[in-house]
Design a protein around this motif. Structure first.
Motif, short mmCIF file in Angstrom:
data_model
loop_
_atom_site.label_atom_id
_atom_site.label_comp_id
_atom_site.label_asym_id
_atom_site.label_seq_id
_atom_site.Cartn_x
_atom_site.Cartn_y
_atom_site.Cartn_z
N ARG A 55 15.25 -19.11 29.23
CA ARG A 55 15.75 -20.34 29.88
C ARG A 55 15.73 -21.50 28.90
O ARG A 55 16.65 -22.28 28.82
CB ARG A 55 14.91 -20.70 31.10
N MET A 56 14.61 -21.61 28.16
CA MET A 56 14.44 -22.76 27.27
C MET A 56 13.56 -22.36 26.09
O MET A 56 12.37 -22.12 26.26
CB MET A 56 13.80 -23.91 28.04
N PRO A 57 14.13 -22.29 24.90
CA PRO A 57 13.28 -22.05 23.73
C PRO A 57 12.42 -23.29 23.47
O PRO A 57 12.81 -24.40 23.79
CB PRO A 57 14.27 -21.81 22.60
N LEU A 58 11.25 -23.05 22.94
CA LEU A 58 10.35 -24.15 22.59
C LEU A 58 10.22 -24.17 21.07
O LEU A 58 9.50 -23.36 20.50
CB LEU A 58 8.99 -23.96 23.25
N SER A 61 6.95 -23.74 19.47
CA SER A 61 6.23 -22.50 19.76
C SER A 61 7.17 -21.31 19.73
O SER A 61 7.44 -20.68 20.76
CB SER A 61 5.55 -22.59 21.13
N PRO A 62 7.71 -20.98 18.56
CA PRO A 62 8.64 -19.85 18.49
C PRO A 62 7.97 -18.56 18.96
O PRO A 62 6.80 -18.33 18.71
CB PRO A 62 9.02 -19.77 17.01
N LYS A 84 2.34 -16.31 26.81
CA LYS A 84 1.61 -16.90 25.68
C LYS A 84 0.74 -15.83 25.05
O LYS A 84 -0.27 -15.44 25.60
CB LYS A 84 0.76 -18.07 26.19
N GLY A 85 1.16 -15.30 23.92
CA GLY A 85 0.38 -14.28 23.24
C GLY A 85 -0.47 -14.86 22.13
O GLY A 85 -0.11 -15.85 21.50
N GLY A 86 -1.62 -14.27 21.93
CA GLY A 86 -2.52 -14.55 20.82
C GLY A 86 -2.47 -15.92 20.20
O GLY A 86 -2.76 -16.91 20.82
N GLN A 87 -2.06 -15.95 18.95
CA GLN A 87 -2.07 -17.19 18.17
C GLN A 87 -0.74 -17.93 18.22
O GLN A 87 -0.49 -18.82 17.42
CB GLN A 87 -2.42 -16.87 16.70
N VAL A 88 0.13 -17.58 19.17
CA VAL A 88 1.44 -18.20 19.27
C VAL A 88 1.33 -19.51 20.04
O VAL A 88 0.63 -19.60 21.04
CB VAL A 88 2.43 -17.26 20.00
N GLY A 89 1.99 -20.53 19.56
CA GLY A 89 2.05 -21.79 20.28
C GLY A 89 1.13 -22.84 19.70
O GLY A 89 0.13 -22.55 19.08
#
Length: 103
Positions: A55-58, A61-62, A84-89
């Motif tokens: 819907r919406m890329p951030l 936070s790829p 939201k996985g591990g070290q992403v974001g």
């Protein structure tokens, strides 16, 4: 420690998915976040999610965009989902999703 019991991580993910499905239906939620890579996949299965579309890329936070769930379950179909996985974001990941911001 969770790794001492075989399959505990899978059971946890499925249990969280069942709980999230019940909360989504009962509270008529429109947007949810699931944290944890493996947890997310198990939870989505229990929620009855058949597919996700972005819907919406951030940009900040790829790899963790806001998605739309597709499901035969009416209360789940169209639900906005962020994984939201591990070290992403970044540090602002959760507030960005909550507030519906794109960056």
């Amino acid at each position: 420690e969770i790794d001492r019991q075989e399959g505990a991580r899978h059971k946890l993910g499925r249990g969280l998915g069942e709980l999230l499905r019940a909360l989504t239906v009962d509270q008529e939620l429109k947007r949810v976040i699931i944290a944890g890579g493996d947890t997310s996949s198990h939870a989505l299965g229990q929620m009855g999610v058949d597919a996700l579309t972005v819907r919406m890329p951030l940009p900040a936070s790829p790899g963790s965009p806001l998605c739309v769930a597709h499901s035969s379950i009416a209360a789940i179909d169209g639900l906005e989902v962020a994984l939201k996985g591990g070290q992403v974001g970044t540090d602002r990941y959760f507030s960005t999703i909550r507030d519906g911001l794109g960056g």
